[in-house]
Scaffold this motif. Structure first.
Motif, mmCIF file in Angstrom:
data_model
loop_
_atom_site.group_PDB
_atom_site.id
_atom_site.type_symbol
_atom_site.label_atom_id
_atom_site.label_comp_id
_atom_site.label_asym_id
_atom_site.label_seq_id
_atom_site.Cartn_x
_atom_site.Cartn_y
_atom_site.Cartn_z
ATOM 1 N N ARG A 242 11.839 8.735 15.674
ATOM 2 C CA ARG A 242 12.575 8.100 14.572
ATOM 3 C C ARG A 242 11.934 6.755 14.272
ATOM 4 O O ARG A 242 11.464 6.069 15.177
ATOM 5 C CB ARG A 242 14.046 7.908 14.944
ATOM 6 N N ARG A 243 11.941 6.374 12.999
ATOM 7 C CA ARG A 243 11.436 5.042 12.648
ATOM 8 C C ARG A 243 12.158 4.513 11.418
ATOM 9 O O ARG A 243 12.645 5.274 10.583
ATOM 10 C CB ARG A 243 9.926 5.051 12.440
ATOM 11 N N LEU A 244 12.220 3.210 11.334
ATOM 12 C CA LEU A 244 12.898 2.534 10.230
ATOM 13 C C LEU A 244 12.151 1.242 9.931
ATOM 14 O O LEU A 244 11.762 0.522 10.855
ATOM 15 C CB LEU A 244 14.350 2.235 10.604
ATOM 16 N N THR A 245 11.945 0.958 8.661
ATOM 17 C CA THR A 245 11.283 -0.278 8.243
ATOM 18 C C THR A 245 12.208 -1.050 7.305
ATOM 19 O O THR A 245 12.748 -0.479 6.349
ATOM 20 C CB THR A 245 9.965 0.015 7.513
ATOM 21 N N GLU B 148 0.807 -1.219 0.000
ATOM 22 C CA GLU B 148 0.000 0.000 0.000
ATOM 23 C C GLU B 148 0.840 1.269 0.000
ATOM 24 O O GLU B 148 0.347 2.350 -0.312
ATOM 25 C CB GLU B 148 -0.942 0.005 1.206
ATOM 26 N N GLY B 149 2.103 1.177 0.385
ATOM 27 C CA GLY B 149 2.953 2.357 0.376
ATOM 28 C C GLY B 149 4.117 2.206 1.323
ATOM 29 O O GLY B 149 4.124 1.327 2.192
ATOM 30 N N PRO B 150 5.135 3.070 1.207
ATOM 31 C CA PRO B 150 6.363 2.912 1.989
ATOM 32 C C PRO B 150 6.171 3.082 3.495
ATOM 33 O O PRO B 150 6.993 2.608 4.273
ATOM 34 C CB PRO B 150 7.287 3.994 1.421
ATOM 35 N N ASP B 151 5.113 3.781 3.908
ATOM 36 C CA ASP B 151 4.890 4.011 5.334
ATOM 37 C C ASP B 151 3.842 3.081 5.942
ATOM 38 O O ASP B 151 3.550 3.182 7.136
ATOM 39 C CB ASP B 151 4.454 5.465 5.572
ATOM 40 N N ALA B 152 3.295 2.177 5.130
ATOM 41 C CA ALA B 152 2.151 1.381 5.588
ATOM 42 C C ALA B 152 2.495 0.501 6.776
ATOM 43 O O ALA B 152 1.730 0.423 7.755
ATOM 44 C CB ALA B 152 1.599 0.546 4.436
ATOM 45 N N LEU B 153 3.631 -0.197 6.735
ATOM 46 C CA LEU B 153 3.977 -1.097 7.828
ATOM 47 C C LEU B 153 4.287 -0.322 9.107
ATOM 48 O O LEU B 153 3.914 -0.740 10.206
ATOM 49 C CB LEU B 153 5.159 -1.980 7.440
ATOM 50 N N ALA B 154 4.986 0.803 8.966
ATOM 51 C CA ALA B 154 5.297 1.610 10.146
ATOM 52 C C ALA B 154 4.017 2.180 10.759
ATOM 53 O O ALA B 154 3.871 2.210 11.992
ATOM 54 C CB ALA B 154 6.265 2.731 9.783
ATOM 55 N N ASP B 155 3.074 2.627 9.936
ATOM 56 C CA ASP B 155 1.808 3.144 10.454
ATOM 57 C C ASP B 155 1.029 2.038 11.165
ATOM 58 O O ASP B 155 0.410 2.278 12.213
ATOM 59 C CB ASP B 155 0.972 3.722 9.315
ATOM 60 N N PHE B 156 1.056 0.846 10.593
ATOM 61 C CA PHE B 156 0.376 -0.286 11.231
ATOM 62 C C PHE B 156 1.019 -0.610 12.573
ATOM 63 O O PHE B 156 0.328 -0.806 13.574
ATOM 64 C CB PHE B 156 0.434 -1.508 10.308
ATOM 65 N N ALA B 157 2.338 -0.671 12.609
ATOM 66 C CA ALA B 157 3.042 -0.987 13.852
ATOM 67 C C ALA B 157 2.731 0.048 14.926
ATOM 68 O O ALA B 157 2.478 -0.307 16.093
ATOM 69 C CB ALA B 157 4.544 -1.049 13.590
#
Length: 421
Positions: free
Chosen positions: A346-349, A319-328
């Motif tokens: 800070r965040r990193l996926t 769905e997009g580059p930030d999707a997993l971080a937003d879910f987490a």
């Protein structure tokens, strides 16, 4: 990089580094060629994002009492988490489970795994999903599915029961507190590796092999290939003549699944739990939603490492580059309140699946194809030997399995060179 040598090792992950160390000990001329700009492969430790070491890939010393990296960690001064950790917490939708619910959920997961092991050991090469269906619906099937996906990086429909049962599973799973990736590199020491140099093709038509790279060709007597099954199945490493059809089929039957991590750093402790507290999050009311497992306050940092895996997580990532971080972050907000969102600094996926020279997490045989894992060990050209986590025997899918396979591949290569001399 030389134009001619005795052995070329393709790939500088745990398998390639282990093979190189064994060849160096034997005094044989060799080259290690790595496509990525760094060595280690899926053994990679980040020391900057959270201010403490954490692993982007492998982290646990599985089967730790018999794992060769346990003694190596001690020898190199790496801390290993041998002591008991706090009991994992279970988030069901938007609330924490009761102790009774947690016990019932754990028991159901164990029962599902036992049923898959039983089917596999009986030689029924069916999918884990079929085993679950035969058992009948359970209240915590969503948690069992989540743990299957964490262990196999694949959904239950794509997990061979026979292959799953072949894996040596023990309760001795110890974390490398200073980083498994850092340990792998420390063990390799000063091994010379040519980085940023993808190998495109192996020409095996002549008396010597020709390893064709972006920086020219290397002639050699033998090659140890440690790239992932996904790289070979996708044709990113070509062979001339081509691989025999049955061997190509084996690589395709052992695809790499999807397993990624999201690292989140906060400006304060937003959890109020002991270091390295585990959290599993599933939603029984939304069984098609991805699950998540988190490690809270790794190394005492105000941070979380959230692990997601399987097809549900893969669909979300698309769905997009930030999707997993937003879910987490949403999972953590459900557990500890919406206020945690404003404290992220800070965040990193990770993106193992998107790396063309890796292509995913770790190998998992498709239903009906478990017998093809052994095919990777069968010689088809005495000058070519494969290694990597897929060839780790009962330790497949692990870092130490890759390490063991690299040593074995080097031994086979040394024997072949001696015989051909």
């Amino acid at each position: 990089m030389t134009a001619e040598t005795d052995v070329v090792v393709i790939g500088a992950g745990a398998a390639g580094l282990a093979a190189g160390a064994r060849l160096r000990a034997a005094g044989v001329p060799f080259e290690i060629i790595e496509a990525a700009p760094v060595a280690g492969g899926r053994a990679a430790t980040d020391t900057t994002t959270l201010g403490v070491p954490f692993d982007l890939g492998c982290h646990w010393l599985h089967d730790a009492r018999d794992n060769p990296f346990t003694a190596l960690a001690d020898a190199h001064g790496f801390r290993v988490g041998r002591s008991a950790v706090p009991r994992r917490r279970l988030l069901l939708g938007g609330r924490f489970s009761t102790d009774a619910e947690k016990d019932a959920a754990d028991a159901e997961v164990d029962a599902v795994f036992d049923a898959i092991y039983a089917a596999g050991r009986a030689g029924r090469d069916i999918s884990a999903a079929e085993v679950i269906s035969e058992r009948g619906a359970g209240r915590y099937d969503v948690l069992a599915r989540h743990w299957l996906e964490l262990m196999s990086a694949a959904g239950p429909a794509d997990i061979s029961a026979v292959d799953f049962a072949l894996y040596r599973d023990t309760d001795d799973n110890w974390p490398v507190l200073d980083g498994y990736g850092a340990l792998v590199l420390a063990v390799a020491g000063d091994l010379k590796v040519t980085l940023g140099c993808p190998v495109r093709r192996i020409d095996r038509r002549g008396r010597r092999l020709s390893i064709e790279t972006e920086r020219g060709a290397i002639a050699c007597r033998a090659v140890v290939i440690t790239v992932s099954t996904a790289v070979i199945a996708a044709g990113r490493l070509a062979f001339d003549p081509a691989l025999p059809p049955d061997l190509a089929e084996a690589f395709a039957a052992l695809p790499l699944g999807f397993a990624e991590k999201v690292a989140l750093l906060f400006d304060r402790d937003v959890f109020g739990v002991p270091d390295r507290t585990g959290l599993d999050a599933v939603d029984p009311s939304r069984p098609q939603r991805a699950g998540a497992s988190a490690m809270l306050r790794p190394g005492g940092a105000p941070a979380a490492l959230v692990h997601v895996a399987g097809p549900e997580a893969q669909a979300m990532a698309a769905e997009g580059p930030d999707a997993l971080a937003d879910f987490a972050l949403g999972v953590l907000a459900s557990a500890f309140g919406e206020d945690v969102r404003r404290h992220v600094v800070r965040r990193l996926t990770t993106d193992w699946a998107g790396m063309p020279f890796i292509g995913g997490a770790y190998s998992c045989a498709l239903p009906g194809t478990a017998h093809l894992r052994a095919k990777l060990h069968e010689p088809f050209d005495p000058r070519i030997v494969f290694a990597g986590e897929a060839l780790g025997g009962p330790a497949f899918s692990t870092c130490h399995g890759a390490h063991i396979s690299g040593i074995a591949a080097a031994e086979t290569t040394l024997a072949q060179l001696e015989q051909a001399a």
